[in-house]
Design a protein around this motif. Sequence first.
Motif, PDB file in Angstrom:
ATOM      1  N   LEU A  11       0.940  -1.297  -0.039  1.00  0.00           N
ATOM      2  CA  LEU A  11      -0.076  -0.061  -0.121  1.00  0.00           C
ATOM      3  C   LEU A  11       0.912   1.164  -0.116  1.00  0.00           C
ATOM      4  N   MET A  12       0.435   2.283  -0.684  1.00  0.00           N
ATOM      5  CA  MET A  12       1.261   3.657  -0.609  1.00  0.00           C
ATOM      6  C   MET A  12       0.289   4.458  -0.596  1.00  0.00           C
ATOM      7  N   TYR A  13       0.341   5.506   0.463  1.00  0.00           N
ATOM      8  CA  TYR A  13      -0.547   6.459   0.582  1.00  0.00           C
ATOM      9  C   TYR A  13       0.306   8.065   0.928  1.00  0.00           C
ATOM     10  N   THR A  14      -0.769   8.966   0.944  1.00  0.00           N
ATOM     11  CA  THR A  14      -0.087  10.198   1.507  1.00  0.00           C
ATOM     12  C   THR A  14      -0.064  10.781   2.834  1.00  0.00           C
ATOM     13  N   GLN A  28       5.050  10.445   0.767  1.00  0.00           N
ATOM     14  CA  GLN A  28       4.429   9.494   0.241  1.00  0.00           C
ATOM     15  C   GLN A  28       4.917   8.333   1.083  1.00  0.00           C
ATOM     16  N   ILE A  29       4.204   7.571   1.631  1.00  0.00           N
ATOM     17  CA  ILE A  29       4.701   6.483   2.574  1.00  0.00           C
ATOM     18  C   ILE A  29       4.218   5.038   2.014  1.00  0.00           C
ATOM     19  N   GLY A  30       4.944   3.975   2.144  1.00  0.00           N
ATOM     20  CA  GLY A  30       4.609   2.751   1.922  1.00  0.00           C
ATOM     21  C   GLY A  30       4.522   1.783   2.942  1.00  0.00           C
ATOM     22  N   THR A  31       3.559   0.578   2.910  1.00  0.00           N
ATOM     23  CA  THR A  31       3.655  -0.176   4.071  1.00  0.00           C
ATOM     24  C   THR A  31       3.209  -1.684   3.192  1.00  0.00           C
ATOM     25  N   VAL A  44      11.136   4.919   6.210  1.00  0.00           N
ATOM     26  CA  VAL A  44      11.453   6.233   5.646  1.00  0.00           C
ATOM     27  C   VAL A  44      10.630   6.337   4.417  1.00  0.00           C
ATOM     28  N   PRO A  45       9.935   7.454   4.311  1.00  0.00           N
ATOM     29  CA  PRO A  45       9.084   7.949   3.348  1.00  0.00           C
ATOM     30  C   PRO A  45       9.728   7.565   1.903  1.00  0.00           C
ATOM     31  N   THR A  91      11.076  -0.059 -10.347  1.00  0.00           N
ATOM     32  CA  THR A  91      11.380  -1.377 -10.540  1.00  0.00           C
ATOM     33  C   THR A  91      10.831  -2.033  -9.281  1.00  0.00           C
ATOM     34  N   ASP A  92      11.146  -1.638  -8.035  1.00  0.00           N
ATOM     35  CA  ASP A  92      11.083  -2.425  -6.821  1.00  0.00           C
ATOM     36  C   ASP A  92      10.292  -1.922  -5.963  1.00  0.00           C
ATOM     37  N   LEU A  93       9.413  -0.758  -6.174  1.00  0.00           N
ATOM     38  CA  LEU A  93       8.345  -0.352  -5.212  1.00  0.00           C
ATOM     39  C   LEU A  93       9.057   0.338  -4.277  1.00  0.00           C
ATOM     40  N   THR A  94      10.260   0.812  -3.996  1.00  0.00           N
ATOM     41  CA  THR A  94      11.109   1.529  -3.107  1.00  0.00           C
ATOM     42  C   THR A  94      11.610   2.769  -3.725  1.00  0.00           C
TER      43      THR A  94
END
Length: 384
Positions: A11-14, A28-31, A44-45, A91-94
């Motif tokens: 998931l990626m969200y603001t 923009q944060i990922g989980t 880390v955002p 390429t890696d969602l990071t």
Amino acid sequence: HLNFTPTRLFLMYTGNTWNRNWVRVPYQIGTWMNANNQVKKNAVPYLTGSPAGYTPHFRDPKLWHHDHHYYALLGAQRENLTGTALLYQSTDLTAWRLLGEVQTDTPDFGFMWECPDYFEVDGHGVLLFCPQGLSADGNFFNNVYQNGCFVGEPLNYATRGFHHGAFQELDAGFDFYATQTMQAPDGRRILSSWMGISEIHYPTEQYHYSGCLVIPRELSVHHNQLVQQPIRKLTSLRRERQTVNQIGPGTVALPYTGQVSQEFDLTVSLAATQTVTLDFRADVLNQHHTRLTLDRGRQLCTLDRSQAGLSFAEQWGTVRHRRTPLGERVRVHVFVDTSSIEIFIGDGATVFTSRIFPAANQTQTFVTSSDGQAQVTGSIWNLA
């Protein structure tokens, strides 16, 4: 298409924050969430702040996978205070690389684009977003903020070019915003949306909430227009069925199923009349109701919630109109719940979504034809 195991969800969200000087700083944060619904946020955002040339109004990532890459589309505001959508690649969602703006044919359209979404359906590219700052234009753009799309050719990923037709307002009602879509395993494109709009104060705020979601909707493109239909799985909620076969001038009552959560699938004959009104969530005297009018003479559908119940947001109007092709027979597919009504006309090109707050005694449904004889046939179900 995913390179990681299907037991994990990304998931990626603001994260919208303000510093001590009350300046907005978007992150923009990922989980990741595993199969046990356990969530682990990335410390880390992935993106901090907004890119050069854009204001801190930078939010609402939408993710998808295409040709061995991941893409994120974010709503943004240029420094000249016009809205746009920015495309990122990974390429890696990071690690995310800014490719640039989606190059639409409408570079100056509102002051901010929220909740952008790009997808392809029926051979067409669709850019769906919420432009803020549009002025009312006749029967269009009458809500605080708007929700709609451009339908055109598929996105050119090399140039980010997107050629399209005119902006289409997705819903003709009062409360429809922040749409997002996902693809079902069988390829269907499914839409969800907030049944509410920012800056509207809803009566439920006294109970510490102000919104709900629309029923899921299947999307398709007919004649270059995005159309919506209730997701087919909703038929599993149908319970007690009442058959409708009402004929007559004047006003007739439709069968009451015993609860307010109902689905109406009706065919209205306009062959011997020009105007038919359907009053939902009405009291026994039909003085209070949510009214849908089908005007074949003017080819116009009208939703009127001025007598629906508790009043709110009246500064934005209580009536919505939409020109709609109305022949001798019109399908009217309606879902009514405790505080909502969702109406699909014909093939779903015209849809009205509205919050309503009727009294407990508003349980009736009436059909009125004032200038001829109308026939209404179909079914009414209770919904589980």
